[in-house]
Motif scaffolding. Structure first.
Motif, PDB file in Angstrom:
ATOM      1  N   LEU A  40       4.445   4.170  15.720  1.00 18.76           N
ATOM      2  CA  LEU A  40       5.213   2.887  15.913  1.00 18.76           C
ATOM      3  C   LEU A  40       4.144   1.930  15.790  1.00 18.76           C
ATOM      4  CD1 LEU A  40       7.702   1.264  16.403  1.00 18.76           C
ATOM      5  CD2 LEU A  40       7.061   1.835  18.988  1.00 18.76           C
ATOM      6  N   ARG A  41       4.500   0.789  15.221  1.00 19.28           N
ATOM      7  CA  ARG A  41       3.557  -0.446  15.138  1.00 19.28           C
ATOM      8  C   ARG A  41       4.560  -1.517  15.427  1.00 19.28           C
ATOM      9  NH1 ARG A  41       1.145   2.652  10.960  1.00 19.28           N
ATOM     10  NH2 ARG A  41      -1.054   3.372  11.358  1.00 19.28           N
ATOM     11  N   GLU A  42       3.767  -2.509  16.060  1.00 20.61           N
ATOM     12  CA  GLU A  42       4.643  -3.870  16.578  1.00 20.61           C
ATOM     13  C   GLU A  42       3.449  -4.859  16.670  1.00 20.61           C
ATOM     14  OE1 GLU A  42       8.615  -4.869  19.252  1.00 20.61           O
ATOM     15  OE2 GLU A  42       7.193  -3.107  19.836  1.00 20.61           O
ATOM     16  N   VAL A  43       3.717  -6.088  16.210  1.00 18.51           N
ATOM     17  CA  VAL A  43       2.614  -7.130  16.157  1.00 18.51           C
ATOM     18  C   VAL A  43       2.270  -7.337  17.730  1.00 18.51           C
ATOM     19  CG1 VAL A  43       2.135  -9.369  15.690  1.00 18.51           C
ATOM     20  CG2 VAL A  43       3.388  -8.363  13.926  1.00 18.51           C
ATOM     21  N   PRO A  44       3.304  -7.087  18.608  1.00 13.40           N
ATOM     22  CA  PRO A  44       2.715  -7.454  19.851  1.00 13.40           C
ATOM     23  C   PRO A  44       1.829  -6.219  20.635  1.00 13.40           C
ATOM     24  CG  PRO A  44       4.939  -8.204  20.056  1.00 13.40           C
ATOM     25  CD  PRO A  44       4.647  -7.420  18.422  1.00 13.40           C
ATOM     26  N   ARG A  45       1.987  -5.142  20.088  1.00 13.06           N
ATOM     27  CA  ARG A  45       1.241  -3.954  20.393  1.00 13.06           C
ATOM     28  C   ARG A  45      -0.266  -4.132  19.781  1.00 13.06           C
ATOM     29  NH1 ARG A  45       4.266   0.362  22.252  1.00 13.06           N
ATOM     30  NH2 ARG A  45       6.703  -0.174  22.046  1.00 13.06           N
ATOM     31  N   THR A  46      -0.565  -4.834  18.725  1.00 11.35           N
ATOM     32  CA  THR A  46      -1.813  -4.766  18.001  1.00 11.35           C
ATOM     33  C   THR A  46      -2.915  -5.508  18.620  1.00 11.35           C
ATOM     34  OG1 THR A  46      -1.096  -6.797  16.813  1.00 11.35           O
ATOM     35  CG2 THR A  46      -0.766  -4.564  15.813  1.00 11.35           C
ATOM     36  N   TYR A  97      -7.128  -7.308  13.842  1.00  6.12           N
ATOM     37  CA  TYR A  97      -6.503  -7.671  12.796  1.00  6.12           C
ATOM     38  C   TYR A  97      -6.026  -6.562  11.650  1.00  6.12           C
ATOM     39  CZ  TYR A  97      -5.463 -10.420   8.410  1.00  6.12           C
ATOM     40  OH  TYR A  97      -5.101 -11.221   7.538  1.00  6.12           O
ATOM     41  N   ASP A  98      -7.347  -5.604  11.782  1.00 10.04           N
ATOM     42  CA  ASP A  98      -7.149  -4.403  11.147  1.00 10.04           C
ATOM     43  C   ASP A  98      -5.875  -3.495  11.564  1.00 10.04           C
ATOM     44  OD1 ASP A  98      -9.372  -4.797   9.374  1.00 10.04           O
ATOM     45  OD2 ASP A  98     -10.511  -3.754  10.799  1.00 10.04           O
ATOM     46  N   GLU A  99      -5.648  -3.439  12.670  1.00  9.43           N
ATOM     47  CA  GLU A  99      -4.172  -2.797  13.348  1.00  9.43           C
ATOM     48  C   GLU A  99      -3.025  -3.656  12.649  1.00  9.43           C
ATOM     49  OE1 GLU A  99      -4.123  -2.444  17.453  1.00  9.43           O
ATOM     50  OE2 GLU A  99      -5.955  -1.281  17.709  1.00  9.43           O
ATOM     51  N   TYR A 100      -3.071  -4.769  12.749  1.00 10.28           N
ATOM     52  CA  TYR A 100      -2.013  -5.499  12.282  1.00 10.28           C
ATOM     53  C   TYR A 100      -1.854  -5.243  10.709  1.00 10.28           C
ATOM     54  CZ  TYR A 100       0.189  -9.755   9.746  1.00 10.28           C
ATOM     55  OH  TYR A 100       0.867 -10.556   8.930  1.00 10.28           O
ATOM     56  N   LYS A 101      -2.773  -5.098   9.924  1.00 15.15           N
ATOM     57  CA  LYS A 101      -2.582  -4.770   8.701  1.00 15.15           C
ATOM     58  C   LYS A 101      -2.299  -3.525   8.177  1.00 15.15           C
ATOM     59  CE  LYS A 101      -4.469  -7.238   5.484  1.00 15.15           C
ATOM     60  NZ  LYS A 101      -3.767  -8.275   4.692  1.00 15.15           N
ATOM     61  N   GLU A 102      -2.273  -2.508   9.182  1.00 18.30           N
ATOM     62  CA  GLU A 102      -1.902  -1.130   9.015  1.00 18.30           C
ATOM     63  C   GLU A 102      -0.221  -1.260   8.988  1.00 18.30           C
ATOM     64  OE1 GLU A 102      -3.669   2.272   9.360  1.00 18.30           O
ATOM     65  OE2 GLU A 102      -4.846   0.687   8.127  1.00 18.30           O
ATOM     66  N   MET A 103       0.230  -2.124   9.353  1.00 17.44           N
ATOM     67  CA  MET A 103       1.843  -2.479   9.408  1.00 17.44           C
ATOM     68  C   MET A 103       2.431  -2.252   8.181  1.00 17.44           C
ATOM     69  SD  MET A 103       2.626  -5.058  12.465  1.00 17.44           S
ATOM     70  CE  MET A 103       4.507  -4.738  12.331  1.00 17.44           C
ATOM     71  N   GLY A 104       1.531  -2.620   7.115  1.00 19.27           N
ATOM     72  CA  GLY A 104       1.966  -2.303   5.692  1.00 19.27           C
ATOM     73  C   GLY A 104       2.318  -1.143   5.231  1.00 19.27           C
ATOM     74  N   LYS A 105       1.996   0.001   6.050  1.00 17.73           N
ATOM     75  CA  LYS A 105       1.966   1.412   5.638  1.00 17.73           C
ATOM     76  C   LYS A 105       3.390   1.993   5.911  1.00 17.73           C
ATOM     77  CE  LYS A 105      -2.877   3.014   6.334  1.00 17.73           C
ATOM     78  NZ  LYS A 105      -3.706   4.063   7.283  1.00 17.73           N
ATOM     79  N   ALA A 106       4.009   1.201   6.904  1.00 15.54           N
ATOM     80  CA  ALA A 106       5.221   1.816   7.520  1.00 15.54           C
ATOM     81  C   ALA A 106       6.109   1.970   6.377  1.00 15.54           C
ATOM     82  CB  ALA A 106       5.887   1.036   8.298  1.00 15.54           C
ATOM     83  N   GLN A 123       0.839  -1.190   0.024  1.00 13.32           N
ATOM     84  CA  GLN A 123       0.081   0.105   0.102  1.00 13.32           C
ATOM     85  C   GLN A 123       0.847   1.254  -0.002  1.00 13.32           C
ATOM     86  OE1 GLN A 123      -2.147   0.307   4.135  1.00 13.32           O
ATOM     87  NE2 GLN A 123      -1.053  -1.709   4.344  1.00 13.32           N
ATOM     88  N   ASP A 124       0.267   2.428  -0.048  1.00 15.95           N
ATOM     89  CA  ASP A 124       0.947   3.664  -0.058  1.00 15.95           C
ATOM     90  C   ASP A 124       1.987   3.515   1.280  1.00 15.95           C
ATOM     91  OD1 ASP A 124      -0.053   4.520  -2.578  1.00 15.95           O
ATOM     92  OD2 ASP A 124      -1.667   5.586  -1.816  1.00 15.95           O
ATOM     93  N   LEU A 125       3.059   4.097   1.242  1.00 17.25           N
ATOM     94  CA  LEU A 125       3.779   4.194   2.523  1.00 17.25           C
ATOM     95  C   LEU A 125       3.686   5.506   3.056  1.00 17.25           C
ATOM     96  CD1 LEU A 125       7.274   2.471   1.332  1.00 17.25           C
ATOM     97  CD2 LEU A 125       5.011   1.285   2.421  1.00 17.25           C
ATOM     98  N   VAL A 134       6.450   3.847  11.114  1.00 15.71           N
ATOM     99  CA  VAL A 134       7.594   2.888  11.567  1.00 15.71           C
ATOM    100  C   VAL A 134       6.969   1.594  12.398  1.00 15.71           C
ATOM    101  CG1 VAL A 134       9.751   2.512  12.569  1.00 15.71           C
ATOM    102  CG2 VAL A 134       9.282   4.906  11.759  1.00 15.71           C
ATOM    103  N   ASN A 135       7.759   0.465  11.745  1.00 18.69           N
ATOM    104  CA  ASN A 135       7.484  -0.729  12.248  1.00 18.69           C
ATOM    105  C   ASN A 135       8.551  -1.360  13.168  1.00 18.69           C
ATOM    106  OD1 ASN A 135       4.883  -0.971  11.324  1.00 18.69           O
ATOM    107  ND2 ASN A 135       5.448  -2.015   9.378  1.00 18.69           N
ATOM    108  N   ILE A 136       8.550  -1.836  14.244  1.00 19.91           N
ATOM    109  CA  ILE A 136       9.531  -2.952  14.945  1.00 19.91           C
ATOM    110  C   ILE A 136       8.948  -4.372  14.483  1.00 19.91           C
ATOM    111  CG2 ILE A 136      10.935  -3.654  16.899  1.00 19.91           C
ATOM    112  CD1 ILE A 136      10.526  -0.919  17.795  1.00 19.91           C
TER     113      ILE A 136
END
Length: 448
Positions: free
Chosen positions: A214-220, A223-232, A181-183, A188-190
């Motif tokens: 900042l996004r990180e899987v353990p913070r989500t 599932y929508d929050e997880y998918k937002e990691m594609g933006k970083a 997706q558009d970055l 930022v992701n860890i």
């Protein structure tokens, strides 16, 4: 092999213990028959997959292979997010393993009380032995169930010694459901960690205090929050096992990958944080105060712990040699490291230990002779990590894994506090190290 082992003097730890001066880098020990001790805190592929919120795991394998993964799901109170499809002998003989997966998945989805947003399909060794057409399987599943996202995961121990390890594969596949997706240049992701990176760490503070999301899987939590990691625009890894995940996403989504290895050396910490600032396009920071606070914490811990023997293992931290060097440089009496194979980043610290503390002992953890190691110490001993606690029989131990989410100077300060607490207060080692997936209970609510 077992008969040959029986003839050996297993109480002689030759081949399972070596002095630092005689150790080979990165692998001090030969790979032979292995022993697995009962320190069960490190996560496995079941725990890691459960980090994706609203996802369901399906294991496709022989019934005898299911025992461990079923118990893992049950122990972490996630059995409702776990299903299995059993491969039997007739499926191999009749060649219908592809149909078995598709039809079995249909049965699972029909019986589940909810429709999962995603399903992680774990195929096993047998599928690769017989040449199961997994591409066809996933094509059919996606066509038949368009409202569910499927991804391929693996329970394949035959690949443990070649190519990517199961741990590396799982840390990569954890992000396989992210879409291009558009970055967002302020996102930022860890990635690649089982545990959330500490909010007090300089790493997280630099990101958040400069206005980045900042996004990180353990913070989500969804599932929508997880998918937002594609933006970083940037993915940060600091676990060597996660490097492949960073490379994968760089190629798939165009996200830049920045490896900032966890370290306990002041110069290396500052260098990695400066590199982060450069990549974020923000002003570098003066870490003089952070360094002094870390030195003060080390001094305070040394005053309490004194010359007590300290033994460190690789389950506590990604960089045991780096930690050992920090402690030795600050007067602590580190006498042993438990590590089967050192990461490449450890070479400089490894050589420093060889030159300055040549008689420090390095122990294997999986060598068969470690089954018979003397697990009693006459004197008080501080163990850093579950395996060090197991092999020394010490109830004075720091009970964290993978660095505990700590990073940088703040991580050193917090670790010093944990060392003081472990030294002053005994734990029930035999009870605590038997719990699978240390810290996994923190994600029970997030993962449902």
């Amino acid at each position: 092999m077992l008969k040959r082992v029986e003839k050996q003097n297993l109480k002689d730890l030759k081949d399972a213990c070596v002095l630092a001066k005689d150790a080979k880098f990165p692998s001090p020990f030969d790979s032979k028959l292995e022993f697995s001790c009962s320190a069960r805190g490190p996560w496995n592929i079941v725990h890691t997959g459960m980090l994706i919120p609203q996802a369901h795991e399906v294991y496709v394998c022989a019934q005898s292979c299911l025992r461990g993964v079923v118990l893992t799901a049950a122990e972490m109170n996630a059995i409702d997010r776990f299903s299995n499809i059993i491969v039997r002998e007739n499926n191999i003989l009749e060649g219908d393993t592809e149909d078995l997966i598709v039809e079995g998945m249909g049965d699972i989805l029909e019986k589940l009380p909810y429709t999962p947003r995603a399903i992680l399909v774990y195929t096993s060794c047998i599928h690769h032995f017989i040449g199961c057409d997994l591409n066809l399987v996933y094509k059919r599943l996606r066509e038949k169930y368009p409202n569910v996202e499927f991804t391929d995961c693996y329970m394949n121990p035959i690949m443990r010694k070649s190519g990517l390890t199961p741990d590396q594969l799982m840390r990569r596949q954890l992000y396989s459901l992210l879409d291009k997706q558009d970055l967002d240049l302020k996102s930022v992701n860890i990635i690649g960690n089982n545990l959330k990176t500490d909010d007090d760490s300089e790493l997280v503070k630099i990101i958040k205090e400069n206005g980045f999301t900042l996004r990180e899987v353990p913070r989500t939590k969804t599932y929508d929050e997880y998918k937002e990691m594609g933006k970083a625009f940037l993915n940060i890894t600091y676990n060597p096992a996660a490097i492949e995940a960073g490379r994968y996403l760089e190629k798939k989504l165009g996200q830049k990958h920045l490896y900032l290895p966890l370290s306990y050396g002041f110069d290396e910490i500052e260098k990695t944080l400066d590199t982060l600032c450069e990549n974020l396009g923000v002003e570098k920071i003066d870490f003089s105060s952070n360094k002094q606070q870390a030195l003060d914490a080390l001094k305070k811990a040394k005053e309490v712990i004194g010359d007590t023997h300290i033994e460190i293992d690789y389950t506590l931290t990604l960089r045991p040699a780096s930690l050992a060097r920090l402690l030795l440089e600050n007067g602590f009496n580190v006498v042993a490291i438990y590590e089967d194979c050192f990461a490449g980043e450890e070479e400089e610290d490894f050589k420093w230990i060889q030159e300055n503390y040549p008689n420090l002992k390095i122990y294997a953890t999986v060598h068969v002779k470690m089954r018979f190691v003397n697990r009693k110490r006459d004197e008080k001993l501080l163990a850093l990590g579950q395996k060090a606690a197991y092999f020394t029989g010490s109830n004075n131990f720091v009970n964290i894994i993978e660095g505990g989410g700590m990073y940088g100077f703040s991580g050193i300060i917090k670790l010093c506090d944990l060392m003081i607490d472990a030294f002053l207060n005994e734990k029930d080692m035999k009870k605590l190290i038997q719990f699978k997936g240390l810290g996994c209970e923190n994600y029970e609510t997030n993962c449902k």
